[in-house]
Design an enzyme around this catalytic site. Structure first.
Site, PDB file in Angstrom:
ATOM      1  N   CYS A  88       0.842  -1.198   0.000  1.00 14.17           N
ATOM      2  CA  CYS A  88       0.000   0.000   0.000  1.00 14.17           C
ATOM      3  C   CYS A  88       0.880   1.253   0.000  1.00 14.17           C
ATOM      4  O   CYS A  88       1.626   1.469  -0.944  1.00 14.17           O
ATOM      5  CB  CYS A  88      -0.996  -0.029   1.151  1.00 14.17           C
ATOM      6  N   HIS A 196      -3.669  -4.814  -0.673  1.00 10.01           N
ATOM      7  CA  HIS A 196      -3.239  -5.391   0.602  1.00 10.01           C
ATOM      8  C   HIS A 196      -3.200  -6.920   0.498  1.00 10.01           C
ATOM      9  O   HIS A 196      -4.248  -7.563   0.602  1.00 10.01           O
ATOM     10  CB  HIS A 196      -4.196  -4.982   1.728  1.00 10.01           C
ATOM     11  N   GLU A 198      -2.291  -8.980   2.692  1.00 13.51           N
ATOM     12  CA  GLU A 198      -2.733  -9.553   3.970  1.00 13.51           C
ATOM     13  C   GLU A 198      -4.250  -9.589   4.102  1.00 13.51           C
ATOM     14  O   GLU A 198      -4.783 -10.282   4.977  1.00 13.51           O
ATOM     15  CB  GLU A 198      -2.114  -8.781   5.139  1.00 13.51           C
TER      16      GLU A 198
END
EC number: 4.3.2.10
Length: 216
Positions: A88, A196, A198
């Site tokens: 990001c 992202h 994650e």
């Protein structure tokens, strides 16, 4: 293998740490995930991850406020050529400059400026928040085995700005949000995701696993 996730007060640190631990475990990779604010841990790490959320200027200032951290990144990423992943705003900091709020200097690894997104469709809201597909522009090991394209896996985005790279060869993937927006950049041992990993479930875990295996 030790993976340093840099803690400079920005980013989804807990979810990023958990995602890297899970990806390593499920892929059978022996990796210690080290969430750290210590420059010596970063300089000596086998792989480095720079997360980041919020404004470019704030993240840049936060990183630069850590004594020795910039030098540690230069040592690990530029001199030792250890694999690096920006996430990001961490990816945006790889650029030459950020033009959000004010002009801020980045790490200069990917030539270009981080500029405001201007979708061609005025009904599209800024920021882009949610799931979107990826279009691969140049093959990259971090996308090995990952289905992309219109019917491919989705990545999770939250951003109002994107990296307008000077060299098209540095843009590995784009996402369509009223036009092509930079979604992933890469050069040599350095890679960065605007989305992202994650939070990107199947795609994200696969990409993290590829990063842990990557030998640039």
């Amino acid at each position: 293998m030790r993976v340093a996730i840099i803690d400079y007060g920005s980013g989804n640190l807990r979810s990023a740490t958990k995602a890297f631990e899970r990806a390593a475990r499920e892929a059978g990779i022996d990796a210690t995930i080290d969430l750290t604010d210590k420059p010596d841990h970063v300089a000596s790490a086998d792989r480095i991850v720079l997360p980041g959320v919020g404004a470019y200027a704030d993240c840049s200032a936060g990183l630069n406020a850590m004594p020795g951290m910039h030098e540690a990144l230069i040592e690990a990423v530029e001199k030792k050529a250890h694999p690096f992943l920006g996430i990001c705003v961490g990816m945006q900091l790889m650029s030459s400059r950020g033009l959000e709020k004010t002009v801020s200097t980045g790490l200069g690894w990917i030539e270009g400026d981080v500029v405001e997104m201007t979708p061609s469709d005025p009904t599209l809201k800024i920021p882009q928040i949610g799931w979107n597909t990826l279009e691969i522009r140049h093959a990259h090991p971090l996308f090995d085995g990952i289905k992309t394209g219109a019917d491919g896996l989705h990545a999770y985005f939250v951003h109002s700005y994107h990296l307008a790279a000077k060299h098209s060869t540095d843009v590995i993937a784009t996402t369509n949000y009223g036009g092509a927006m930079t979604a992933f950049v890469g050069r040599d041992n350095m890679a960065g995701a605007q989305f992202h990993p994650e939070k990107s479930q199947t795609l994200g875990l696969a990409l993290i696993s590829n990063f842990l295996r990557w030998k640039p």
